[in-house]
Design an enzyme around this catalytic site. Structure first.
Site, PDB file in Angstrom:
ATOM      1  N   ASP A 235      -0.389   8.158   8.571  1.00  0.00           N
ATOM      2  CA  ASP A 235       0.501   9.310   8.703  1.00  0.00           C
ATOM      3  C   ASP A 235       1.807   8.800   9.277  1.00  0.00           C
ATOM      4  O   ASP A 235       1.894   8.470  10.458  1.00  0.00           O
ATOM      5  CB  ASP A 235      -0.116  10.373   9.610  1.00  0.00           C
ATOM      6  CG  ASP A 235       0.660  11.687   9.593  1.00  0.00           C
ATOM      7  OD1 ASP A 235       1.874  11.657   9.297  1.00  0.00           O
ATOM      8  OD2 ASP A 235       0.059  12.741   9.871  1.00  0.00           O
TER       9      ASP A 235
ATOM     10  N   ARG B  31       4.697  10.378   9.599  1.00  0.00           N
ATOM     11  CA  ARG B  31       5.658  11.421   9.925  1.00  0.00           C
ATOM     12  C   ARG B  31       6.129  11.350  11.379  1.00  0.00           C
ATOM     13  O   ARG B  31       5.345  11.103  12.282  1.00  0.00           O
ATOM     14  CB  ARG B  31       5.053  12.802   9.649  1.00  0.00           C
ATOM     15  CG  ARG B  31       4.857  13.071   8.167  1.00  0.00           C
ATOM     16  CD  ARG B  31       4.140  14.372   7.919  1.00  0.00           C
ATOM     17  NE  ARG B  31       2.753  14.335   8.391  1.00  0.00           N
ATOM     18  CZ  ARG B  31       1.893  15.337   8.225  1.00  0.00           C
ATOM     19  NH1 ARG B  31       2.287  16.447   7.613  1.00  0.00           N
ATOM     20  NH2 ARG B  31       0.652  15.224   8.669  1.00  0.00           N
TER      21      ARG B  31
END
EC number: 3.5.4.25
Length: 210
Positions: free
Chosen positions: A135, A137
């Site tokens: 991930d 982000r």
């Protein structure tokens, strides 16, 4: 909101009517920004008006071309977006549409990861197999957007504990998290289960099965 990052500013505000495939319609104020940390063209949709003394509802929605636009059943992104717009509009708040396709790896890499998932890997394993973050982000720009909009204490519409953790670390006043609905299909249940098992998403799959 305690600022632990550079400030951003509102660039443009414009009212747009929204219509979804199921016929649901509403009106949102679309807001663009300047000075965002990652330089991406993130968008805020301001929906409804919170009652006096009530915290607004905020959703960080990462762009998903396949789910949001084409209705792919391999994820729950499209239904989550549709639900969020209605729930935020009813209560009053903001939807941040973040240009973070594939949890930050981009569209082509996401489709490459789909191919690996077809061979048996889960969504996180597939990213790792491509040498990419599970991930990738970062929500600094999201915190900047909320600050620029003057959003004070708010409830966060999410199943992902990392969103609340990151926002709080960036100085945002997340008072509570509110789970989204469960949008399971035969095509995405393995994907949803991976999010529950791997990153602690609050998705009530067991209750759904029961």
């Amino acid at each position: 909101m305690e600022t632990v990052h550079a400030t951003a500013a509102v660039r443009t505000r414009v009212t747009i009517p929204l219509t979804f495939a199921d016929g649901f319609t509403t009106t949102a104020e679309a807001v663009t920004f300047k000075g965002l940390a990652d330089g991406a063209e993130h968008l805020a949709l301001v929906l409804g008006h919170p009652a006096p003394g009530e915290a607004p509802l905020v959703r960080l929605h990462s762009e998903c071309l396949t789910g949001d636009v084409f209705g792919s059943a391999r994820c729950d992104c499209g239904p989550q977006l549709r639900e969020a717009v209605e729930r935020i509009g009813e209560r009053g708040g903001v939807l941040l549409y973040l240009r973070q396709e594939g949890r930050g790896i981009g569209l082509y890499n996401k489709l490459d990861a789909y191919a690996l998932q077809d061979d048996g890997l889960d969504t996180y394993e597939a990213n790792a197999a491509l040498g990419l973050p599970e991930d990738g982000r970062d929500y600094t720009a999201a915190a900047q957007m909320l600050e620029a909009l003057g959003v004070g204490p708010f409830d966060l519409l999410t199943n992902n504990p990392d969103k609340a953790d990151q926002l709080r670390g960036l100085g945002a006043d997340v008072t509570a998290t509110v789970p989204t609905g469960v949008f399971a299909t035969d095509s995405n249940v393995r994907y949803l289960n991976a999010k529950v098992q791997h990153t602690g998403h609050t998705i009530a799959l067991a209750a759904l099965a029961a």
